[in-house]
Every structure is written in C-alpha cells, then in structure tokens.
Design a protein around this motif. Sequence first.
Motif, PDB file in Angstrom:
ATOM      1  N   MET A   1      -4.086 -18.950 -11.116  1.00 11.63           N
ATOM      2  CA  MET A   1      -2.675 -18.703 -11.193  1.00 11.63           C
ATOM      3  C   MET A   1      -2.392 -17.370 -11.878  1.00 11.63           C
ATOM      4  SD  MET A   1       0.185 -20.579 -13.508  1.00 11.63           S
ATOM      5  CE  MET A   1      -0.398 -19.764 -14.951  1.00 11.63           C
ATOM      6  N   LEU A   2      -3.093 -17.074 -12.963  1.00 16.01           N
ATOM      7  CA  LEU A   2      -2.842 -15.837 -13.691  1.00 16.01           C
ATOM      8  C   LEU A   2      -3.142 -14.604 -12.843  1.00 16.01           C
ATOM      9  CD1 LEU A   2      -4.251 -16.836 -17.180  1.00 16.01           C
ATOM     10  CD2 LEU A   2      -1.857 -16.674 -16.487  1.00 16.01           C
ATOM     11  N   GLU A   3      -4.210 -14.660 -12.075  1.00 13.27           N
ATOM     12  CA  GLU A   3      -4.552 -13.525 -11.223  1.00 13.27           C
ATOM     13  C   GLU A   3      -3.489 -13.302 -10.154  1.00 13.27           C
ATOM     14  OE1 GLU A   3      -8.524 -14.540 -10.064  1.00 13.27           O
ATOM     15  OE2 GLU A   3      -9.368 -13.742 -11.922  1.00 13.27           O
ATOM     16  N   ALA A   4      -2.839 -14.359  -9.699  1.00 16.53           N
ATOM     17  CA  ALA A   4      -1.760 -14.225  -8.717  1.00 16.53           C
ATOM     18  C   ALA A   4      -0.581 -13.456  -9.305  1.00 16.53           C
ATOM     19  CB  ALA A   4      -1.302 -15.605  -8.238  1.00 16.53           C
ATOM     20  N   TYR A   5      -0.399 -13.520 -10.619  1.00 16.17           N
ATOM     21  CA  TYR A   5       0.665 -12.788 -11.300  1.00 16.17           C
ATOM     22  C   TYR A   5       0.238 -11.371 -11.712  1.00 16.17           C
ATOM     23  CZ  TYR A   5       3.669 -16.886 -11.629  1.00 16.17           C
ATOM     24  OH  TYR A   5       4.486 -17.953 -11.335  1.00 16.17           O
ATOM     25  N   GLY A   6      -0.971 -10.976 -11.383  1.00 19.13           N
ATOM     26  CA  GLY A   6      -1.421  -9.620 -11.677  1.00 19.13           C
ATOM     27  C   GLY A   6      -2.287  -9.480 -12.913  1.00 19.13           C
ATOM     28  N   PHE A   7      -2.607 -10.591 -13.582  1.00 18.73           N
ATOM     29  CA  PHE A   7      -3.495 -10.527 -14.738  1.00 18.73           C
ATOM     30  C   PHE A   7      -4.922 -10.264 -14.264  1.00 18.73           C
ATOM     31  CE2 PHE A   7       0.055 -12.756 -16.543  1.00 18.73           C
ATOM     32  CZ  PHE A   7       0.052 -12.419 -17.876  1.00 18.73           C
ATOM     33  N   GLU A   8      -5.657  -9.473 -15.018  1.00 18.08           N
ATOM     34  CA  GLU A   8      -7.058  -9.197 -14.706  1.00 18.08           C
ATOM     35  C   GLU A   8      -7.957  -9.990 -15.643  1.00 18.08           C
ATOM     36  OE1 GLU A   8      -7.949  -5.036 -14.742  1.00 18.08           O
ATOM     37  OE2 GLU A   8      -6.309  -4.565 -13.380  1.00 18.08           O
ATOM     38  N   LYS A   9      -8.991 -10.601 -15.083  1.00 17.68           N
ATOM     39  CA  LYS A   9      -9.939 -11.388 -15.866  1.00 17.68           C
ATOM     40  C   LYS A   9     -10.955 -10.456 -16.517  1.00 17.68           C
ATOM     41  CE  LYS A   9     -12.982 -15.382 -15.552  1.00 17.68           C
ATOM     42  NZ  LYS A   9     -13.497 -16.420 -14.660  1.00 17.68           N
ATOM     43  N   ASN A  10     -11.193 -10.649 -17.811  1.00 13.62           N
ATOM     44  CA  ASN A  10     -12.147  -9.860 -18.578  1.00 13.62           C
ATOM     45  C   ASN A  10     -13.192 -10.793 -19.172  1.00 13.62           C
ATOM     46  OD1 ASN A  10     -10.775  -7.087 -18.667  1.00 13.62           O
ATOM     47  ND2 ASN A  10      -9.147  -8.485 -19.259  1.00 13.62           N
ATOM     48  N   ASP A  11     -14.440 -10.545 -18.894  1.00 11.51           N
ATOM     49  CA  ASP A  11     -15.541 -11.370 -19.374  1.00 11.51           C
ATOM     50  C   ASP A  11     -15.905 -10.981 -20.801  1.00 11.51           C
ATOM     51  OD1 ASP A  11     -17.661 -13.139 -19.460  1.00 11.51           O
ATOM     52  OD2 ASP A  11     -19.032 -11.767 -18.446  1.00 11.51           O
ATOM     53  N   MET A  12     -15.986 -11.977 -21.684  1.00 11.74           N
ATOM     54  CA  MET A  12     -16.376 -11.732 -23.077  1.00 11.74           C
ATOM     55  C   MET A  12     -17.814 -12.147 -23.326  1.00 11.74           C
ATOM     56  SD  MET A  12     -12.865 -12.781 -25.143  1.00 11.74           S
ATOM     57  CE  MET A  12     -13.477 -14.371 -25.514  1.00 11.74           C
ATOM     58  N   GLY A  13     -18.507 -12.658 -22.300  1.00  6.97           N
ATOM     59  CA  GLY A  13     -19.874 -13.134 -22.477  1.00  6.97           C
ATOM     60  C   GLY A  13     -19.891 -14.595 -22.880  1.00  6.97           C
ATOM     61  N   GLU A  14     -21.054 -15.206 -22.734  1.00  6.36           N
ATOM     62  CA  GLU A  14     -21.266 -16.602 -23.103  1.00  6.36           C
ATOM     63  C   GLU A  14     -20.262 -17.540 -22.428  1.00  6.36           C
ATOM     64  OE1 GLU A  14     -21.885 -17.334 -27.252  1.00  6.36           O
ATOM     65  OE2 GLU A  14     -22.913 -15.422 -27.532  1.00  6.36           O
ATOM     66  N   GLY A  15     -19.864 -17.206 -21.195  1.00  9.09           N
ATOM     67  CA  GLY A  15     -18.967 -18.064 -20.439  1.00  9.09           C
ATOM     68  C   GLY A  15     -17.515 -18.011 -20.845  1.00  9.09           C
ATOM     69  N   GLU A  16     -17.148 -17.102 -21.732  1.00 12.71           N
ATOM     70  CA  GLU A  16     -15.766 -17.002 -22.186  1.00 12.71           C
ATOM     71  C   GLU A  16     -15.110 -15.773 -21.568  1.00 12.71           C
ATOM     72  OE1 GLU A  16     -15.075 -17.426 -26.326  1.00 12.71           O
ATOM     73  OE2 GLU A  16     -16.649 -18.924 -26.558  1.00 12.71           O
ATOM     74  N   SER A  17     -13.815 -15.870 -21.348  1.00 11.81           N
ATOM     75  CA  SER A  17     -13.079 -14.746 -20.772  1.00 11.81           C
ATOM     76  C   SER A  17     -11.634 -14.792 -21.247  1.00 11.81           C
ATOM     77  CB  SER A  17     -13.137 -14.797 -19.241  1.00 11.81           C
ATOM     78  OG  SER A  17     -12.592 -16.002 -18.763  1.00 11.81           O
ATOM     79  N   TYR A  18     -10.920 -13.703 -21.006  1.00 11.94           N
ATOM     80  CA  TYR A  18      -9.484 -13.654 -21.272  1.00 11.94           C
ATOM     81  C   TYR A  18      -8.839 -12.883 -20.133  1.00 11.94           C
ATOM     82  CZ  TYR A  18      -9.917  -8.803 -22.867  1.00 11.94           C
ATOM     83  OH  TYR A  18     -10.160  -7.455 -22.928  1.00 11.94           O
ATOM     84  N   TYR A  19      -7.532 -12.984 -20.020  1.00 12.09           N
ATOM     85  CA  TYR A  19      -6.784 -12.322 -18.960  1.00 12.09           C
ATOM     86  C   TYR A  19      -5.837 -11.306 -19.580  1.00 12.09           C
ATOM     87  CZ  TYR A  19      -8.527 -15.899 -15.838  1.00 12.09           C
ATOM     88  OH  TYR A  19      -9.352 -16.707 -15.095  1.00 12.09           O
ATOM     89  N   SER A  20      -5.683 -10.166 -18.919  1.00 15.37           N
ATOM     90  CA  SER A  20      -4.864  -9.100 -19.462  1.00 15.37           C
ATOM     91  C   SER A  20      -3.908  -8.559 -18.395  1.00 15.37           C
ATOM     92  CB  SER A  20      -5.770  -7.973 -19.973  1.00 15.37           C
ATOM     93  OG  SER A  20      -5.014  -6.994 -20.639  1.00 15.37           O
ATOM     94  N   LEU A  21      -2.683  -8.243 -18.820  1.00 18.46           N
ATOM     95  CA  LEU A  21      -1.672  -7.653 -17.945  1.00 18.46           C
ATOM     96  C   LEU A  21      -1.048  -6.474 -18.672  1.00 18.46           C
ATOM     97  CD1 LEU A  21       0.065  -7.835 -15.328  1.00 18.46           C
ATOM     98  CD2 LEU A  21       1.669  -9.210 -16.665  1.00 18.46           C
ATOM     99  N   ARG A  22      -1.130  -5.297 -18.068  1.00 22.04           N
ATOM    100  CA  ARG A  22      -0.529  -4.096 -18.666  1.00 22.04           C
ATOM    101  C   ARG A  22       0.977  -4.156 -18.464  1.00 22.04           C
ATOM    102  NH1 ARG A  22      -2.094  -0.079 -21.146  1.00 22.04           N
ATOM    103  NH2 ARG A  22      -4.283  -0.316 -20.632  1.00 22.04           N
ATOM    104  N   LEU A  23       1.730  -4.036 -19.559  1.00 19.42           N
ATOM    105  CA  LEU A  23       3.186  -4.052 -19.507  1.00 19.42           C
ATOM    106  C   LEU A  23       3.754  -2.646 -19.402  1.00 19.42           C
ATOM    107  CD1 LEU A  23       3.825  -6.737 -22.268  1.00 19.42           C
ATOM    108  CD2 LEU A  23       3.704  -7.080 -19.792  1.00 19.42           C
ATOM    109  N   SER A  24       3.077  -1.685 -20.039  1.00 18.62           N
ATOM    110  CA  SER A  24       3.465  -0.279 -19.986  1.00 18.62           C
ATOM    111  C   SER A  24       2.238   0.545 -20.369  1.00 18.62           C
ATOM    112  CB  SER A  24       4.628   0.010 -20.940  1.00 18.62           C
ATOM    113  OG  SER A  24       4.215  -0.120 -22.288  1.00 18.62           O
TER     114      SER A  24
END
Length: 78
Positions: A1-24
């Motif tokens: 769902m987050l990727e559909a809104y334009g968030f990019e998935k970022n891998d942190m290693g060890e199976g963990e990740s976060y999503y980021s969206l540039r606002l400006s």
Amino acid sequence: MLEAYGFEKNDMGEGESYYSLRLSDDSYCDLAFIDGDRNGYLEVCLFPYEDFFPVRYEHELLAMYKGITGKDLVAKNA
C-alpha cells in the motif's frame, strides 16, 4: 500500500526496512512498522522536525499528509 502512494522501501538489513516519501527538497516522511502490541502500527517520523507519530490506519496517514502539505496523497494507480 505504501509503495502505491509513492513511498520507497529502504532496506536496513537483517530483514528490517522502512519507507520514505520526499515531501520537498529538505523534508521527508519516514515510516517504520513497529510491532509494539498485538496489532502493530506504523511509526511516522517527519524530517527535519524529527517528530514521531503512531499511525494505525490508512486514513490517519492521509490526513497527516494533507495537514502537512495541504495536498491529498493519491495512490499512483488511482
């Protein structure tokens, strides 16, 4: 769902990740899944402000985005 809104998935290693969206050019929104209770939730961090907000439902994320940017967050497929 987050990727559909334009968030990019970022891998942190060890199976963990976060999503980021540039606002400006100098601000962005990061989301990480926090498994703090039986349902879990997303923790939203806004940079450069470094404020954290728990988000449990999609409409909360959409309302927060509109409150910050004044624009609707629209899925790319919509």
